[in-house]
Design an enzyme around this catalytic site. Structure first.
Site, PDB file in Angstrom:
ATOM      1  N   HIS A  60     -17.338   2.699   0.366  1.00 34.99           N
ATOM      2  CA  HIS A  60     -16.899   1.436   0.968  1.00 34.99           C
ATOM      3  C   HIS A  60     -17.327   1.362   2.436  1.00 34.99           C
ATOM      4  O   HIS A  60     -17.384   2.395   3.131  1.00 34.99           O
ATOM      5  CB  HIS A  60     -15.367   1.322   0.869  1.00 34.99           C
ATOM      6  CG  HIS A  60     -14.840  -0.017   1.263  1.00 34.99           C
ATOM      7  ND1 HIS A  60     -14.101  -0.208   2.409  1.00 34.99           N
ATOM      8  CD2 HIS A  60     -14.955  -1.222   0.667  1.00 34.99           C
ATOM      9  CE1 HIS A  60     -13.764  -1.487   2.488  1.00 34.99           C
ATOM     10  NE2 HIS A  60     -14.261  -2.121   1.442  1.00 34.99           N
ATOM     11  N   LYS A  86      -6.782  -4.979  -3.289  1.00 33.02           N
ATOM     12  CA  LYS A  86      -7.550  -5.589  -2.188  1.00 33.02           C
ATOM     13  C   LYS A  86      -8.502  -4.562  -1.603  1.00 33.02           C
ATOM     14  O   LYS A  86      -8.303  -3.356  -1.785  1.00 33.02           O
ATOM     15  CB  LYS A  86      -6.588  -6.106  -1.117  1.00 33.02           C
ATOM     16  CG  LYS A  86      -5.784  -4.986  -0.475  1.00 33.02           C
ATOM     17  CD  LYS A  86      -4.808  -5.517   0.546  1.00 33.02           C
ATOM     18  CE  LYS A  86      -3.978  -4.400   1.143  1.00 33.02           C
ATOM     19  NZ  LYS A  86      -4.770  -3.365   1.842  1.00 33.02           N
ATOM     20  N   HIS A 136     -10.578   0.610  -2.932  1.00 36.51           N
ATOM     21  CA  HIS A 136     -11.965   0.554  -2.466  1.00 36.51           C
ATOM     22  C   HIS A 136     -12.933   1.196  -3.460  1.00 36.51           C
ATOM     23  O   HIS A 136     -12.630   2.258  -4.015  1.00 36.51           O
ATOM     24  CB  HIS A 136     -12.105   1.306  -1.134  1.00 36.51           C
ATOM     25  CG  HIS A 136     -11.244   0.785  -0.028  1.00 36.51           C
ATOM     26  ND1 HIS A 136     -11.204  -0.543   0.325  1.00 36.51           N
ATOM     27  CD2 HIS A 136     -10.389   1.418   0.834  1.00 36.51           C
ATOM     28  CE1 HIS A 136     -10.367  -0.697   1.351  1.00 36.51           C
ATOM     29  NE2 HIS A 136      -9.852   0.470   1.668  1.00 36.51           N
ATOM     30  N   ASP A 180       0.797  -1.241   0.000  1.00 37.58           N
ATOM     31  CA  ASP A 180       0.000   0.000   0.000  1.00 37.58           C
ATOM     32  C   ASP A 180       0.828   1.290   0.000  1.00 37.58           C
ATOM     33  O   ASP A 180       0.537   2.224   0.761  1.00 37.58           O
ATOM     34  CB  ASP A 180      -0.966  -0.004   1.205  1.00 37.58           C
ATOM     35  CG  ASP A 180      -1.988  -1.124   1.129  1.00 37.58           C
ATOM     36  OD1 ASP A 180      -1.936  -1.923   0.173  1.00 37.58           O
ATOM     37  OD2 ASP A 180      -2.832  -1.217   2.047  1.00 37.58           O
ATOM     38  N   ASP A 196      -4.434  -0.825  -1.858  1.00 39.09           N
ATOM     39  CA  ASP A 196      -5.745  -0.714  -1.239  1.00 39.09           C
ATOM     40  C   ASP A 196      -6.650  -0.103  -2.316  1.00 39.09           C
ATOM     41  O   ASP A 196      -6.268   0.891  -2.942  1.00 39.09           O
ATOM     42  CB  ASP A 196      -5.612   0.216  -0.020  1.00 39.09           C
ATOM     43  CG  ASP A 196      -6.550  -0.124   1.117  1.00 39.09           C
ATOM     44  OD1 ASP A 196      -6.818  -1.320   1.347  1.00 39.09           O
ATOM     45  OD2 ASP A 196      -7.007   0.828   1.798  1.00 39.09           O
ATOM     46  N   HIS A 200     -10.628   6.837   1.463  1.00 43.35           N
ATOM     47  CA  HIS A 200      -9.237   6.721   0.998  1.00 43.35           C
ATOM     48  C   HIS A 200      -9.151   5.652  -0.089  1.00 43.35           C
ATOM     49  O   HIS A 200      -9.957   4.728  -0.135  1.00 43.35           O
ATOM     50  CB  HIS A 200      -8.293   6.351   2.164  1.00 43.35           C
ATOM     51  CG  HIS A 200      -8.567   4.998   2.721  1.00 43.35           C
ATOM     52  ND1 HIS A 200      -9.581   4.747   3.618  1.00 43.35           N
ATOM     53  CD2 HIS A 200      -7.991   3.791   2.489  1.00 43.35           C
ATOM     54  CE1 HIS A 200      -9.619   3.468   3.910  1.00 43.35           C
ATOM     55  NE2 HIS A 200      -8.664   2.843   3.229  1.00 43.35           N
ATOM     56  N   CYS A 236      -2.190  -2.905   7.567  1.00 43.76           N
ATOM     57  CA  CYS A 236      -2.083  -3.790   6.406  1.00 43.76           C
ATOM     58  C   CYS A 236      -0.802  -4.614   6.392  1.00 43.76           C
ATOM     59  O   CYS A 236      -0.811  -5.773   5.948  1.00 43.76           O
ATOM     60  CB  CYS A 236      -2.264  -2.992   5.127  1.00 43.76           C
ATOM     61  SG  CYS A 236      -3.977  -2.383   4.957  1.00 43.76           S
TER      62      CYS A 236
HETATM   63  C1  VGL Z   1      -4.782   0.592   5.639  1.00 43.79           C
HETATM   64  C2  VGL Z   1      -6.399   1.421   7.025  1.00 43.79           C
HETATM   65  C3  VGL Z   1      -7.342   1.308   6.030  1.00 43.79           C
HETATM   66  C4  VGL Z   1      -3.347   0.205   5.463  1.00 43.79           C
HETATM   67  C5  VGL Z   1      -5.704   0.459   4.633  1.00 43.79           C
HETATM   68  O1  VGL Z   1      -2.867   0.172   4.310  1.00 43.79           O
HETATM   69  O2  VGL Z   1      -2.683  -0.049   6.482  1.00 43.79           O
HETATM   70  N1  VGL Z   1      -5.141   1.069   6.835  1.00 43.79           N
HETATM   71  N2  VGL Z   1      -6.984   0.832   4.829  1.00 43.79           N
HETATM   72 ZN    ZN Z   2      -8.384   0.826   3.221  1.00 38.22          ZN
END
Ligand code: VGL
Ligand code: ZN
Length: 216
Positions: free
Chosen positions: A64, A118, A60, A20, A58, A93, A163
């Site tokens: 979401h 994901k 979404h 990410d 990430d 996000h 993550c």
């Molecule tokens: C993440 C919160 C929500 C991450 C992703 O990449 O750690 N944290 N979505």
């Molecule tokens: Zn996320």
């Protein structure tokens, strides 16, 4: 116990998982992780040593279920109960195909074989690159790695306590030898989440190293 790691990055059975590294997790982004952008040169350096690299995004859909804006009266960083368990709510996000969801432009890993997206299911979050938050829905990554003969996974990126940690725990649970390269990660650290992450990782048999341990 000291594990001899020198040379393992080039081993065809090892893979680097870059989690990410997207604009929304960088300073100024929607869900900024402090100093996230400072990791880019180190991750580029590490990735250059690995024969196998997988990058995650990430990714979404709008509205979401993990977004606070999807739940009336809720604010970012609240927790709510969902059918699959407790869910932390986040600012909007990494919405699919937006600038914030793009990988950092200075990430320089041309040999990465797979970019895995994901969190694509509207009603299920997925911190993990392996198994979604319902703890049932598979992303397919374990099968992908195993079919390619990979048995060892090194995890770096954002965020260490979400993550990165969930991906490393699921890698271990899927039977991979698993390391987290601590200096190539940054954390959000929400309500003790960073300390809990290290406790869970250690208990699961995930090994904490620093980038220097790979070359030393
Ligand atoms: C993440 C919160 C929500 C991450 C992703 O990449 O750690 N944290 N979505
Ligand atoms: Zn996320």
């Amino acid at each position: 116990m000291t594990v001899p790691l020198s040379g393992i990055a080039a081993d065809p059975r090892a893979a680097l998982l870059v989690i990410d590294m997207q604009y929304d997790f960088m300073p100024g982004g929607a869900l900024a992780v402090a100093e996230g952008d400072a990791l880019v040169p180190l991750i580029n350096q590490l990735a250059a040593q690995f024969r196998n690299v997988v990058i995650t995004q990430d990714w979404h859909p709008a509205a979401h279920i993990s977004f606070a804006s999807s739940h009336a009266g809720r604010a970012p960083f609240d927790s709510i109960a969902l059918p699959y368990g407790s869910q932390t709510l986040w600012p909007d996000h990494c919405v699919q195909a937006t600038r914030g969801a793009e990988l950092h432009g200075d990430l320089d890993i041309p040999h990465a074989q797979l970019i895995l997206r994901k969190g694509c299911n509207a009603g299920i979050d997925s911190y993990s690159a392996f198994v979604e938050a319902d703890r049932t829905t598979q992303t397919g990554l374990a099968g992908y790695l195993k079919e390619r003969g990979i048995d060892s996974v090194f995890v770096v990126g954002l965020a260490l306590d979400f993550c990165v940690a969930w991906s490393a725990l699921d890698a271990r649970a899927a039977g991979f030898n698993t390391w987290v390269i601590a200096d190539a990660c940054k954390a959000i650290d929400l309500a003790g989440s960073l300390e809990k992450a290290w406790r869970d990782l250690t208990a699961a048999g995930v090994v904490r190293i620093d980038s220097a341990d790979l070359t030393g």
